[in-house]
Design a protein around this motif. Structure first.
Motif, mmCIF file in Angstrom:
data_model
loop_
_atom_site.group_PDB
_atom_site.id
_atom_site.type_symbol
_atom_site.label_atom_id
_atom_site.label_comp_id
_atom_site.label_asym_id
_atom_site.label_seq_id
_atom_site.Cartn_x
_atom_site.Cartn_y
_atom_site.Cartn_z
ATOM 1 N N ASP A 83 0.828 -1.204 0.000
ATOM 2 C CA ASP A 83 0.000 0.000 0.000
ATOM 3 C C ASP A 83 0.866 1.260 0.000
ATOM 4 O O ASP A 83 0.609 2.199 -0.755
ATOM 5 N N ASP A 84 1.917 1.276 0.813
ATOM 6 C CA ASP A 84 2.815 2.431 0.854
ATOM 7 C C ASP A 84 3.544 2.622 -0.471
ATOM 8 O O ASP A 84 3.728 3.749 -0.923
ATOM 9 N N VAL A 85 3.963 1.533 -1.106
ATOM 10 C CA VAL A 85 4.659 1.635 -2.389
ATOM 11 C C VAL A 85 3.723 2.186 -3.461
ATOM 12 O O VAL A 85 4.080 3.118 -4.187
ATOM 13 N N LEU A 86 2.522 1.644 -3.554
ATOM 14 C CA LEU A 86 1.583 2.127 -4.569
ATOM 15 C C LEU A 86 1.184 3.573 -4.323
ATOM 16 O O LEU A 86 1.091 4.374 -5.252
ATOM 17 N N ARG A 87 0.976 3.920 -3.067
ATOM 18 C CA ARG A 87 0.640 5.303 -2.727
ATOM 19 C C ARG A 87 1.803 6.239 -3.041
ATOM 20 O O ARG A 87 1.619 7.330 -3.567
ATOM 21 N N GLY A 88 3.031 5.801 -2.737
ATOM 22 C CA GLY A 88 4.206 6.619 -3.025
ATOM 23 C C GLY A 88 4.384 6.868 -4.506
ATOM 24 O O GLY A 88 4.676 7.987 -4.933
ATOM 25 N N VAL A 89 4.192 5.833 -5.327
ATOM 26 C CA VAL A 89 4.328 5.990 -6.773
ATOM 27 C C VAL A 89 3.216 6.894 -7.314
ATOM 28 O O VAL A 89 3.462 7.735 -8.190
ATOM 29 N N ALA A 90 2.011 6.766 -6.787
ATOM 30 C CA ALA A 90 0.915 7.631 -7.230
ATOM 31 C C ALA A 90 1.186 9.087 -6.875
ATOM 32 O O ALA A 90 1.001 9.992 -7.705
ATOM 33 N N VAL A 91 1.630 9.336 -5.656
ATOM 34 C CA VAL A 91 1.943 10.710 -5.238
ATOM 35 C C VAL A 91 3.097 11.260 -6.059
ATOM 36 O O VAL A 91 3.077 12.416 -6.489
ATOM 37 N N ARG B 39 5.377 14.847 -9.998
ATOM 38 C CA ARG B 39 6.256 15.049 -11.158
ATOM 39 C C ARG B 39 5.492 15.590 -12.352
ATOM 40 O O ARG B 39 6.012 16.401 -13.108
ATOM 41 N N GLY B 40 4.255 15.152 -12.532
ATOM 42 C CA GLY B 40 3.476 15.621 -13.671
ATOM 43 C C GLY B 40 3.011 17.055 -13.523
ATOM 44 O O GLY B 40 3.086 17.850 -14.466
ATOM 45 N N LEU B 41 2.518 17.420 -12.344
ATOM 46 C CA LEU B 41 1.949 18.753 -12.157
ATOM 47 C C LEU B 41 2.980 19.804 -11.751
ATOM 48 O O LEU B 41 2.963 20.920 -12.266
ATOM 49 N N VAL B 42 3.864 19.450 -10.841
ATOM 50 C CA VAL B 42 4.796 20.448 -10.302
ATOM 51 C C VAL B 42 6.061 20.537 -11.149
ATOM 52 O O VAL B 42 6.479 21.629 -11.530
ATOM 53 N N GLU B 43 6.659 19.402 -11.453
ATOM 54 C CA GLU B 43 7.929 19.425 -12.175
ATOM 55 C C GLU B 43 7.757 19.416 -13.686
ATOM 56 O O GLU B 43 8.700 19.710 -14.411
ATOM 57 N N GLY B 44 6.586 19.060 -14.173
ATOM 58 C CA GLY B 44 6.352 19.012 -15.615
ATOM 59 C C GLY B 44 7.124 17.908 -16.318
ATOM 60 O O GLY B 44 7.447 18.026 -17.493
ATOM 61 N N PHE C 71 4.876 8.592 -16.442
ATOM 62 C CA PHE C 71 5.202 7.168 -16.540
ATOM 63 C C PHE C 71 6.674 7.021 -16.906
ATOM 64 O O PHE C 71 7.035 6.905 -18.072
ATOM 65 N N SER C 72 7.523 7.044 -15.904
ATOM 66 C CA SER C 72 8.958 6.910 -16.131
ATOM 67 C C SER C 72 9.589 6.242 -14.916
ATOM 68 O O SER C 72 8.982 6.143 -13.853
ATOM 69 N N MET C 73 10.829 5.815 -15.091
ATOM 70 C CA MET C 73 11.537 5.195 -13.973
ATOM 71 C C MET C 73 11.823 6.215 -12.882
ATOM 72 O O MET C 73 11.916 5.863 -11.708
ATOM 73 N N GLY C 74 11.970 7.484 -13.243
ATOM 74 C CA GLY C 74 12.174 8.521 -12.238
ATOM 75 C C GLY C 74 10.999 8.600 -11.288
ATOM 76 O O GLY C 74 11.171 8.792 -10.080
ATOM 77 N N THR C 75 9.800 8.451 -11.833
ATOM 78 C CA THR C 75 8.607 8.467 -10.987
ATOM 79 C C THR C 75 8.592 7.262 -10.059
ATOM 80 O O THR C 75 8.284 7.391 -8.867
ATOM 81 N N VAL C 76 8.949 6.106 -10.577
ATOM 82 C CA VAL C 76 8.968 4.896 -9.751
ATOM 83 C C VAL C 76 10.029 5.022 -8.656
ATOM 84 O O VAL C 76 9.772 4.711 -7.494
ATOM 85 N N ASN C 77 11.213 5.513 -9.024
ATOM 86 C CA ASN C 77 12.279 5.669 -8.021
ATOM 87 C C ASN C 77 11.878 6.663 -6.938
ATOM 88 O O ASN C 77 12.104 6.426 -5.751
ATOM 89 N N LEU D 163 9.679 7.666 -1.356
ATOM 90 C CA LEU D 163 8.584 8.111 -0.490
ATOM 91 C C LEU D 163 8.041 6.949 0.338
ATOM 92 O O LEU D 163 7.777 7.091 1.533
ATOM 93 N N ALA D 164 7.872 5.800 -0.298
ATOM 94 C CA ALA D 164 7.352 4.628 0.404
ATOM 95 C C ALA D 164 8.329 4.160 1.476
ATOM 96 O O ALA D 164 7.917 3.808 2.581
ATOM 97 N N GLY D 165 9.612 4.179 1.165
ATOM 98 C CA GLY D 165 10.616 3.780 2.154
ATOM 99 C C GLY D 165 10.599 4.680 3.368
ATOM 100 O O GLY D 165 10.681 4.219 4.508
ATOM 101 N N ALA D 166 10.465 5.973 3.130
ATOM 102 C CA ALA D 166 10.401 6.921 4.242
ATOM 103 C C ALA D 166 9.153 6.671 5.084
ATOM 104 O O ALA D 166 9.199 6.742 6.320
ATOM 105 N N ASN D 167 8.050 6.349 4.432
ATOM 106 C CA ASN D 167 6.811 6.097 5.153
ATOM 107 C C ASN D 167 6.906 4.824 5.998
ATOM 108 O O ASN D 167 6.436 4.783 7.138
#
Length: 71
Positions: A10-18, A23-28, A32-38, A43-47
């Motif tokens: 759940d934390d991993v999926l939530r982290g990738v979604a966030v 990345r899409g709205l703020v960073e432009g 769907f990229s490996m940067g988003t997954v990383n 984020l999930a690890g921190a959570n």
């Protein structure tokens, strides 16, 4: 909080979604990229670390200084 497989997934999926929204709205950048997954995995690890550490830390701290429960 108990760390189970379901909570980690759940934390991993939530982290990738966030990360995708950020990345899409703020960073432009592409959503769907490996940067988003990383970024999402970080984020999930921190959570997960926070979920494990906060009960331990709260057991030591006085009530006025305790950490919030998270989720």
């Amino acid at each position: 909080m108990n760390v189970t497989v379901n909570s980690v997934v759940d934390d991993v999926l939530r982290g990738v979604a966030v990360a995708g929204v950020y990345r899409g709205l703020v960073e432009g950048k592409p959503v769907f990229s490996m940067g988003t997954v990383n970024f999402g995995l970080r984020l999930a690890g921190a959570n997960v670390v926070y979920s494990v550490a906060s009960p331990v830390v709260n057991g030591v701290l006085p009530p006025a200084l305790q950490l919030p429960n998270g989720k």
